[in-house]
Design a protein around this motif. Structure first.
Motif, PDB file in Angstrom:
ATOM      1  N   GLN A   1      42.750  47.590  42.992  1.00 42.05           N
ATOM      2  CA  GLN A   1      41.705  46.416  42.723  1.00 42.05           C
ATOM      3  C   GLN A   1      40.436  47.113  42.048  1.00 42.05           C
ATOM      4  O   GLN A   1      40.196  48.134  42.241  1.00 42.05           O
ATOM      5  CB  GLN A   1      41.627  45.461  43.928  1.00 42.05           C
ATOM      6  CG  GLN A   1      40.980  45.954  44.964  1.00 42.05           C
ATOM      7  CD  GLN A   1      41.055  44.912  46.109  1.00 42.05           C
ATOM      8  OE1 GLN A   1      40.413  44.115  45.968  1.00 42.05           O
ATOM      9  NE2 GLN A   1      41.487  45.393  47.377  1.00 42.05           N
TER      10      GLN A   1
ATOM     11  N   TRP B   1      37.559  40.279  37.965  1.00 43.88           N
ATOM     12  CA  TRP B   1      38.342  40.925  39.293  1.00 43.88           C
ATOM     13  C   TRP B   1      39.667  41.051  38.626  1.00 43.88           C
ATOM     14  O   TRP B   1      40.298  40.242  38.234  1.00 43.88           O
ATOM     15  CB  TRP B   1      38.113  40.322  40.487  1.00 43.88           C
ATOM     16  CG  TRP B   1      38.959  41.009  41.481  1.00 43.88           C
ATOM     17  CD1 TRP B   1      38.450  41.702  42.446  1.00 43.88           C
ATOM     18  CD2 TRP B   1      40.145  40.593  42.109  1.00 43.88           C
ATOM     19  NE1 TRP B   1      39.385  42.131  43.305  1.00 43.88           N
ATOM     20  CE2 TRP B   1      40.549  41.743  43.082  1.00 43.88           C
ATOM     21  CE3 TRP B   1      41.303  39.937  41.378  1.00 43.88           C
ATOM     22  CZ2 TRP B   1      41.787  41.751  43.488  1.00 43.88           C
ATOM     23  CZ3 TRP B   1      42.400  40.174  42.046  1.00 43.88           C
ATOM     24  CH2 TRP B   1      42.721  40.878  43.059  1.00 43.88           C
TER      25      TRP B   1
ATOM     26  N   ALA C   1      43.645  43.166  39.799  1.00 42.04           N
ATOM     27  CA  ALA C   1      44.491  43.977  40.769  1.00 42.04           C
ATOM     28  C   ALA C   1      45.516  44.640  39.758  1.00 42.04           C
ATOM     29  O   ALA C   1      45.724  44.193  38.646  1.00 42.04           O
ATOM     30  CB  ALA C   1      45.477  42.759  41.550  1.00 42.04           C
TER      31      ALA C   1
ATOM     32  N   ASP D   1      47.160  39.237  36.294  1.00 42.11           N
ATOM     33  CA  ASP D   1      46.349  39.886  37.525  1.00 42.11           C
ATOM     34  C   ASP D   1      44.819  39.946  37.446  1.00 42.11           C
ATOM     35  O   ASP D   1      44.117  40.600  38.021  1.00 42.11           O
ATOM     36  CB  ASP D   1      46.849  41.085  37.954  1.00 42.11           C
ATOM     37  CG  ASP D   1      48.463  41.220  38.248  1.00 42.11           C
ATOM     38  OD1 ASP D   1      48.777  40.341  38.970  1.00 42.11           O
ATOM     39  OD2 ASP D   1      48.939  42.230  38.051  1.00 42.11           O
TER      40      ASP D   1
ATOM     41  N   GLY E   1      36.620  42.080  47.754  1.00 40.82           N
ATOM     42  CA  GLY E   1      38.105  41.924  47.464  1.00 40.82           C
ATOM     43  C   GLY E   1      39.158  41.268  48.304  1.00 40.82           C
ATOM     44  O   GLY E   1      38.867  40.253  48.848  1.00 40.82           O
TER      45      GLY E   1
END
Length: 318
Positions: free
Chosen positions: A63, A82, A84, A106, A123
């Protein structure tokens, strides 16, 4: 670009130069601003995880946080995100580089003004704490929550998020005085230290010294979880999401049946994309109001090898 590269399973990464990756169909390019080193990264890179031995070389980092390098559908370049990755679980590269390519599914667009390093540190650990408390644990207003492993990122997050979600009393358990002091600073009403010579009954008595426990958030399992089950009120719940204290939990059938206790398992892997996005934005929102934070160390990406096994949460910053 500069990147951390796992060249041999079980060895720390090597910081090296790599070509900047190009996104393919369904992918977006991200300029990375913060990449956490998480337990999952270490496990995948060890070659001993249930995902199997990773294909090397690869850039680790499951991540990260950054900004869109180029325009993407509905979002201009520079949009904070953000993201992943499946680095170490499937072939491909992750977040520990100056640039990353990520599947658009993602990516979660972040609010303007979010602290990138703090979001990276929180996270999916904070996502897990929030979901365990609210969705899986069904926390009700006024209930007493016992947080095991309160010194870790999941535990630190859970102490604060339990209060945000309406808990009336929060108990934190950890192994060190520093972790317990941190838990008190973050809002725990009471703390219990896990001592080296503890047995289940002794620890259970200390857990039960305050109000009856309604919900246990458990990222450790083993003896602490067994003691916590003894301290639960009739009909109480324990949500397990890890096993850092042991793979086996020595609890008898009588303890479970006599008080109709409920044990529930949790994994972020079962979240849908929408559930993950909603939970992440919820914890980011709490972080932006000052209701949620965690301890972490900012380390330059160039020092990734030395930071690889450093205790506590490390966030690599290109």
């Amino acid at each position: 670009m500069i990147a951390a590269e796992i060249r041999e399973a079980g060895e720390p990464p090597v910081v090296t130069d790599r070509p900047e990756p190009e996104p393919g169909p369904g992918g977006v390019a991200v300029s990375v601003t913060a990449a956490p080193i998480t337990p999952l990264d270490l496990l995948c890179a060890s070659g001993t995880s249930y995902f199997g031995r990773p294909a090397t070389p690869y850039v680790p980092g499951v991540q990260g946080v950054g900004v869109l390098t180029r325009p993407a559908p509905m979002h201009p370049a520079g949009t904070p995100v953000w993201f992943a990755t499946a680095a170490g679980m499937l072939p491909g590269d992750g977040s520990m580089a100056e640039h990353a390519v990520v599947a658009s599914a993602d990516v979660v667009v972040l609010p303007a003004g979010a602290d990138h390093a703090l979001v990276a540190a929180l996270g999916l650990s904070a996502v897990a704490a929030w979901r365990c408390l609210t969705a899986t644990g069904e926390l009700a207003a006024g209930e007493t929550v016992l947080v095991l492993g309160a010194g870790g990122v999941v535990g630190q997050s859970a102490v604060q998020l339990a209060r945000v979600a309406g808990a009336g009393h929060v108990i934190a358990c950890a192994r060190s005085d520093a972790a317990l002091e941190g838990a008190r600073r973050l809002g725990a009403d009471a703390t219990v230290r896990l001592e080296p010579g503890d047995d289940v009954e002794t620890l259970a008595r200390r857990f039960g010294a305050g109000p009856p426990v309604d919900l246990v958030l458990d990222p450790v399992w083993g003896l602490p979880a067994a003691a916590a089950l003894h301290a639960l009120r009739p009909g109480g719940r324990l949500v397990n999401l890890g096993s850092s204290a042991g793979e086996q939990c020595p609890v008898s059938s009588a303890v479970l049946r006599s008080r109709s206790l409920r044990i529930r398992g949790y994994t972020n892997n079962e979240l849908s994309g929408d559930q993950r996005r909603e939970a992440l934005l919820t914890v980011v929102g709490h972080a932006m109001t000052g209701a949620l934070t965690v301890d972490y160390a900012r380390v330059a990406l160039q020092d990734a090898a030395r930071a690889w096994t450093r205790p506590g949460r490390v966030v690599l910053v290109p």
